[in-house]
Design a protein around this motif. Structure first.
Motif, PDB file in Angstrom:
ATOM      1  N   LYS A  49      -0.537   1.348   4.483  1.00  0.00           N
ATOM      2  CA  LYS A  49      -0.086  -0.033   4.641  1.00  0.00           C
ATOM      3  C   LYS A  49       0.507  -0.541   3.330  1.00  0.00           C
ATOM      4  CE  LYS A  49       0.118  -3.752   7.198  1.00  0.00           C
ATOM      5  NZ  LYS A  49       0.890  -3.839   8.406  1.00  0.00           N
ATOM      6  N   CYS A  50      -0.122  -0.204   2.220  1.00  0.00           N
ATOM      7  CA  CYS A  50       0.399  -0.602   0.907  1.00  0.00           C
ATOM      8  C   CYS A  50       1.775   0.017   0.659  1.00  0.00           C
ATOM      9  CB  CYS A  50      -0.559  -0.194  -0.209  1.00  0.00           C
ATOM     10  SG  CYS A  50      -2.087  -1.130  -0.223  1.00  0.00           S
ATOM     11  N   GLN A  51       1.934   1.282   1.023  1.00  0.00           N
ATOM     12  CA  GLN A  51       3.217   1.950   0.837  1.00  0.00           C
ATOM     13  C   GLN A  51       4.285   1.313   1.720  1.00  0.00           C
ATOM     14  OE1 GLN A  51       3.890   4.299  -1.535  1.00  0.00           O
ATOM     15  NE2 GLN A  51       5.967   3.826  -0.935  1.00  0.00           N
ATOM     16  N   MET A  52       3.911   0.961   2.961  1.00  0.00           N
ATOM     17  CA  MET A  52       4.868   0.327   3.863  1.00  0.00           C
ATOM     18  C   MET A  52       5.304  -1.036   3.296  1.00  0.00           C
ATOM     19  SD  MET A  52       4.501  -1.037   7.745  1.00  0.00           S
ATOM     20  CE  MET A  52       3.726  -2.525   7.150  1.00  0.00           C
ATOM     21  N   LEU A  53       4.355  -1.815   2.779  1.00  0.00           N
ATOM     22  CA  LEU A  53       4.693  -3.113   2.199  1.00  0.00           C
ATOM     23  C   LEU A  53       5.565  -2.965   0.952  1.00  0.00           C
ATOM     24  CD1 LEU A  53       1.263  -4.910   2.627  1.00  0.00           C
ATOM     25  CD2 LEU A  53       3.387  -5.442   3.828  1.00  0.00           C
ATOM     26  N   ALA A  54       5.280  -1.948   0.142  1.00  0.00           N
ATOM     27  CA  ALA A  54       6.104  -1.700  -1.049  1.00  0.00           C
ATOM     28  C   ALA A  54       7.528  -1.355  -0.634  1.00  0.00           C
ATOM     29  CB  ALA A  54       5.497  -0.577  -1.887  1.00  0.00           C
ATOM     30  N   ASN A  55       7.670  -0.546   0.415  1.00  0.00           N
ATOM     31  CA  ASN A  55       9.002  -0.209   0.912  1.00  0.00           C
ATOM     32  C   ASN A  55       9.710  -1.440   1.474  1.00  0.00           C
ATOM     33  OD1 ASN A  55       8.833   2.476   0.207  1.00  0.00           O
ATOM     34  ND2 ASN A  55       8.045   3.113   2.199  1.00  0.00           N
ATOM     35  N   GLU A  56       8.978  -2.278   2.201  1.00  0.00           N
ATOM     36  CA  GLU A  56       9.576  -3.505   2.736  1.00  0.00           C
ATOM     37  C   GLU A  56      10.084  -4.395   1.604  1.00  0.00           C
ATOM     38  OE1 GLU A  56       6.853  -5.588   5.261  1.00  0.00           O
ATOM     39  OE2 GLU A  56       6.913  -4.055   6.818  1.00  0.00           O
ATOM     40  N   LEU A  57       9.271  -4.554   0.564  1.00  0.00           N
ATOM     41  CA  LEU A  57       9.678  -5.373  -0.572  1.00  0.00           C
ATOM     42  C   LEU A  57      10.917  -4.793  -1.241  1.00  0.00           C
ATOM     43  CD1 LEU A  57       9.177  -7.700  -2.562  1.00  0.00           C
ATOM     44  CD2 LEU A  57       7.700  -6.140  -3.836  1.00  0.00           C
TER      45      LEU A  57
END
Length: 125
Positions: A49-57
């Motif tokens: 989830k953290c990686q997905m949010l980092a990619n979204e940002l």
């Protein structure tokens, strides 16, 4: 002049105090911080989830570049317009521009001094 040994002893004392404080109050502060900011916590709180949010940002910021690029050129065009019509410019606006330029220059110099390790000449004593 303060010797290096006494400075090192002071630093060790401060670090020990900070470590003791964190050991005593760190867990409670951590829980309080999470509770106060629970609206920002994504479920489940996993590495994926953290990686997905980092990619979204990252990709959201990447997608915002054209808009910011356009805004930048609008600002440049406005500055060109002001210089072209500087006879109509009010003294207050010119003063604000000068103060802004001085502030930018000051932050540049402060950044340079910090980058050199808080020395004015660039040499360490």
């Amino acid at each position: 002049m303060v010797s290096m040994a006494s400075m090192l002893t002071q630093l060790q004392t401060k670090l020990a105090q900070a470590s003791q404080y964190m050991a005593k109050h760190g867990g409670a502060r951590y829980k309080q911080l999470l509770e106060q900011n629970k609206q920002y916590i994504q479920e489940p709180p996993t590495i994926e989830k953290c990686q997905m949010l980092a990619n979204e940002l990252f990709y959201t910021r990447l997608a915002s570049i054209p808009g910011r690029y356009e805004s930048f050129w609008k600002e440049v065009d406005y500055i060109k317009y002001l210089f072209k019509n500087r006879q109509e410019m009010k003294l207050e606006n010119a003063g604000i521009g000068v103060l802004f330029g001085l502030e930018c220059l000051t932050w540049f110099y402060v950044g340079e001094i910090v980058g050199r390790g808080f020395t004015l000449t660039g040499y360490h004593v």
